[in-house]
Design an enzyme around this catalytic site. Structure first.
Site, PDB file in Angstrom:
ATOM      1  N   SER A 122       0.824  -1.205   0.000  1.00  0.00           N
ATOM      2  CA  SER A 122       0.000   0.000   0.000  1.00  0.00           C
ATOM      3  C   SER A 122       0.857   1.253   0.000  1.00  0.00           C
ATOM      4  CB  SER A 122      -0.945   0.007   1.201  1.00  0.00           C
ATOM      5  OG  SER A 122      -0.270  -0.362   2.363  1.00  0.00           O
ATOM      6  N   HIS A 143      -3.005  -3.325  -6.013  1.00  0.00           N
ATOM      7  CA  HIS A 143      -3.344  -2.801  -4.687  1.00  0.00           C
ATOM      8  C   HIS A 143      -4.839  -2.895  -4.434  1.00  0.00           C
ATOM      9  CE1 HIS A 143      -3.445   0.836  -1.726  1.00  0.00           C
ATOM     10  NE2 HIS A 143      -3.386  -0.311  -1.085  1.00  0.00           N
ATOM     11  N   GLU A 155      -5.876  -0.652  -7.551  1.00  0.00           N
ATOM     12  CA  GLU A 155      -4.912   0.228  -8.214  1.00  0.00           C
ATOM     13  C   GLU A 155      -3.853  -0.668  -8.858  1.00  0.00           C
ATOM     14  OE1 GLU A 155      -5.065   4.220  -5.375  1.00  0.00           O
ATOM     15  OE2 GLU A 155      -3.517   2.739  -4.996  1.00  0.00           O
ATOM     16  N   ASN A 193      -4.378   6.933  -1.464  1.00  0.00           N
ATOM     17  CA  ASN A 193      -3.755   7.373  -0.216  1.00  0.00           C
ATOM     18  C   ASN A 193      -3.101   8.734  -0.351  1.00  0.00           C
ATOM     19  OD1 ASN A 193      -4.520   5.401   1.548  1.00  0.00           O
ATOM     20  ND2 ASN A 193      -2.782   4.074   1.094  1.00  0.00           N
TER      21      ASN A 193
HETATM   22  P1  NAD Z   1      -1.322  -9.000   7.994  1.00  0.00           P
HETATM   23  O1  NAD Z   1      -0.361  -8.719   9.077  1.00  0.00           O
HETATM   24  O2  NAD Z   1      -2.755  -9.239   8.316  1.00  0.00           O
HETATM   25  O3  NAD Z   1      -0.810 -10.283   7.157  1.00  0.00           O
HETATM   26  C1  NAD Z   1       0.505 -10.451   6.718  1.00  0.00           C
HETATM   27  C2  NAD Z   1       0.796 -11.950   6.675  1.00  0.00           C
HETATM   28  O4  NAD Z   1       2.022 -12.151   5.997  1.00  0.00           O
HETATM   29  C3  NAD Z   1       0.931 -12.566   8.055  1.00  0.00           C
HETATM   30  O5  NAD Z   1       0.099 -13.704   8.143  1.00  0.00           O
HETATM   31  C4  NAD Z   1       2.419 -12.947   8.126  1.00  0.00           C
HETATM   32  O6  NAD Z   1       2.641 -14.142   8.857  1.00  0.00           O
HETATM   33  C5  NAD Z   1       2.745 -13.135   6.671  1.00  0.00           C
HETATM   34  N1  NAD Z   1       4.155 -12.916   6.346  1.00  0.00           N
HETATM   35  C6  NAD Z   1       4.987 -11.971   6.809  1.00  0.00           C
HETATM   36  N2  NAD Z   1       6.189 -12.071   6.221  1.00  0.00           N
HETATM   37  C7  NAD Z   1       6.105 -13.103   5.352  1.00  0.00           C
HETATM   38  C8  NAD Z   1       7.016 -13.684   4.424  1.00  0.00           C
HETATM   39  N3  NAD Z   1       8.250 -13.205   4.283  1.00  0.00           N
HETATM   40  N4  NAD Z   1       6.579 -14.705   3.665  1.00  0.00           N
HETATM   41  C9  NAD Z   1       5.330 -15.199   3.811  1.00  0.00           C
HETATM   42  N5  NAD Z   1       4.432 -14.689   4.682  1.00  0.00           N
HETATM   43  C10 NAD Z   1       4.815 -13.653   5.434  1.00  0.00           C
HETATM   44  O7  NAD Z   1      -1.160  -7.811   6.949  1.00  0.00           O
HETATM   45  P2  NAD Z   1      -2.223  -7.267   5.886  1.00  0.00           P
HETATM   46  O8  NAD Z   1      -3.024  -6.193   6.521  1.00  0.00           O
HETATM   47  O9  NAD Z   1      -2.919  -8.423   5.254  1.00  0.00           O
HETATM   48  O10 NAD Z   1      -1.250  -6.562   4.841  1.00  0.00           O
HETATM   49  C11 NAD Z   1      -0.499  -7.291   3.904  1.00  0.00           C
HETATM   50  C12 NAD Z   1      -0.026  -6.360   2.815  1.00  0.00           C
HETATM   51  O11 NAD Z   1      -1.162  -5.714   2.209  1.00  0.00           O
HETATM   52  C13 NAD Z   1       0.886  -5.244   3.267  1.00  0.00           C
HETATM   53  O12 NAD Z   1       1.821  -4.982   2.269  1.00  0.00           O
HETATM   54  C14 NAD Z   1      -0.070  -4.064   3.440  1.00  0.00           C
HETATM   55  O13 NAD Z   1       0.565  -2.816   3.333  1.00  0.00           O
HETATM   56  C15 NAD Z   1      -1.006  -4.294   2.284  1.00  0.00           C
HETATM   57  N6  NAD Z   1      -2.328  -3.678   2.411  1.00  0.00           N
HETATM   58  C16 NAD Z   1      -2.992  -3.715   3.595  1.00  0.00           C
HETATM   59  C17 NAD Z   1      -4.246  -3.130   3.687  1.00  0.00           C
HETATM   60  C18 NAD Z   1      -5.026  -3.160   4.977  1.00  0.00           C
HETATM   61  O14 NAD Z   1      -5.968  -2.384   5.122  1.00  0.00           O
HETATM   62  N7  NAD Z   1      -4.682  -4.037   5.919  1.00  0.00           N
HETATM   63  C19 NAD Z   1      -4.817  -2.531   2.559  1.00  0.00           C
HETATM   64  C20 NAD Z   1      -4.125  -2.546   1.344  1.00  0.00           C
HETATM   65  C21 NAD Z   1      -2.875  -3.128   1.293  1.00  0.00           C
END
Ligand code: NAD
Length: 492
Positions: A122, A143, A155, A193
């Protein structure tokens, strides 16, 4: 025919986003493998998805057969090597550049050279994530927004080396997954954003100068059609999260003062007032607490007036004429006037143009841009206004059909400044080739549920008026925040 229509997909990261992406891909018919570095996390995510789908079946929102087929298409894997033959990887792991880089570098040693690599980052530069890859052209941003199954926007973010054909494939695939895709160039905050920053920043700036209360500001922006006011929205997002997005856009723009984070928000975080999750933010969420409401003035008849004149022309002046006619009050029209509003025995009640009421005269009161049907509307009297006009002005606003919300005499009040700044940020994004105007409109409506896109607002307002308003803000505050986008100035 899209290259990825029948692709086997690997989703890496089984957190909130990865699980949602796996669900959406499986519902669209793809075979999906789900991998997470934490043991058992992928299987747990699938179990949780089963419960979610069962809940939807129970509510009659999903057929049992669809749920069964969706779940049958998703399998947890314990090693990335089990995913050697996928054609698309969507990464949703921790938001950390080196973790994402090393994951993709590892994947290049496993998947075929024509496998598309997509990141759900993000905030991290897609260009930077691709650095060091053998085939950086196949890395693209995909995204999604949270919650993935419900939010329509994707996106499609291209870095410097992203192959346009790969971006196009992801664009088409997003459509096949029931989403609306918008192309974006990899720049800080991408589209949503970035353009959304002023929605929070202008309110934080108004609160910092004590121009109004959170309840009144929220009421005015809700009345303009936003689903949530900025204060309640920041409380929901969490001030720490909201602040860190602002901070990352600020840092990534080499500390451009346009994006400077808020001292007030910093203080709230330092004090643990993170919003709903900590029980307190702008509002109190503890058990028994009552959310303050915006002021609601008692119904009032029109104040006495010897000479009433309606100034200006266009839809707003016509709306005011209709409201005055309904009351039976006689009034003159001055349609050639360069301002919109009422003159009452020499005093003025006029639409903000960005200058303060105090700048415009003594018995002057300004009102905010009414974007939607009559409702909460900010207004402010000149510091030099007499008591009688300060008392009469809001009653005239009631006559015109509004619920007046008194503010301090801050330039461009609430809605006008917020919408002008959203337009300005969107104009800069287009100017810098981040997205198209249509893309910006779609992104803001679908990514953050805005009632209209910035360029749709601009089409209803006029570029010269927006530029004049921003210039007035710039002259008032001095600094870079209200710097007018060259794109907008050229059109004005
Ligand atoms: P989250 O913490 O819920 O999930 C991340 C997962 O990735 C965890 O289960 C973790 O164990 C796993 N993980 C971490 N490192 C790893 C690796 N090297 N290999 C494999 N698995 C691994 O996070 P999220 O909220 O789902 O966010 C994930 C991505 O999506 C981030 O890049 C975040 O910026 C992006 N994002 C999040 C949102 C939101 O609102 N949460 C919105 C858009 C984008």
């Amino acid at each position: 025919m899209n290259n990825l229509n029948h692709a086997n997909v690997l989703v890496v990261g089984a957190g909130i986003m990865g699980a949602g992406i796996a669900q959406v891909a499986a519902q669209a018919g793809h075979a999906v493998l789900l991998y997470d570095a934490r043991d058992g996390a992928a299987s747990q995510a699938i179990e949780k998805l089963k419960q979610t789908l069962d809940g939807l079946i129970a509510k009659g929102k999903l057929g049992a057969d669809v749920a069964t087929q969706t779940l049958a298409r998703i399998a947890a894997v314990e090693s990335l090597h089990e995913a050697a033959d996928v054609r698309l990887v969507v990464e949703a792991i921790v938001e950390n550049l080196s973790a994402k880089r090393s994951l993709f570098q590892q994947l290049e040693g496993i998947v075929a050279t024509d496998c598309v690599l997509a990141t759900n980052t993000s905030s991290i530069s897609v260009t930077a994530i691709a650095h060091g890859l053998l085939h950086p052209g196949r890395l693209v941003g995909m995204h999604f927004f949270n919650p993935v199954p419900l939010m329509k926007l994707v996106e499609v973010v291209s870095g410097l080396q992203t192959d346009p054909a790969v971006a196009l494939d992801i664009f088409d695939l997003s459509g096949a997954w029931g989403k609306v895709a918008v192309h974006a160039r990899s720049t800080p905050g991408f589209i949503v954003n970035r353009i959304a920053r002023p929605y929070y920043a202008e309110t934080l700036a108004l609160l910092q100068e004590q121009a109004g209360t959170p309840a009144a500001i929220d009421a005015c922006l809700r009345a303009a059609g936003f689903r949530m006011g900025p204060c309640e929205l920041m409380d929901l997002i969490g001030h720490d999260t909201n602040f860190s997005v602002t901070q990352s856009v600020f840092d990534a723009n080499f500390f451009d003062k346009r994006y400077v984070p808020s001292l007030l928000q910093r203080e709230m975080i330092d004090g643990g007032l993170l919003g709903r999750k900590s029980g307190r933010g702008f509002f109190d969420y503890r058990v028994g607490a009552v959310k303050p409401a915006a002021a609601a003035a008692a119904p009032s008849s029109a104040p006495a007036a010897q000479a009433l004149c309606l100034h200006g022309q266009g839809p707003l002046a016509e709306r005011f004429a209709a409201a005055l006619t309904l009351t039976g009050i006689s009034f003159e029209c001055m349609s050639t006037s360069d301002w919109i509003g009422l003159a009452v025995d020499g005093a003025q009640l006029r639409l903000t143009d960005g200058r303060t009421a105090t700048q415009l005269g003594a018995d002057v009161a300004l009102f905010d841009l009414p974007l939607a049907a009559a409702s909460a509307l900010a207004w402010a009297p000149s510091l030099r206004a007499c008591e009688a006009w300060t008392e009469a002005a809001p009653r005239w606003l009631q006559v015109l059909g509004f619920s007046p919300q008194r503010m301090a005499d801050a330039p461009a009040l609430v809605v006008a400044r917020t919408v002008a700044m959203l337009i300005n940020e969107a104009a800069d994004a287009v100017h810098q080739g981040v997205c198209t105007a249509e893309g910006a409109d779609a992104a803001m409506k679908l990514g953050v549920n805005y009632p209209a896109g910035p360029f749709e607002w601009l089409a209803r307002w006029d570029s010269a008026g927006v530029v004049a308003l921003l210039d007035a803000l710039d002259a008032h505050y001095r600094g870079e925040r209200y710097r007018v986008s060259p794109w907008l100035r050229q059109r004005a």
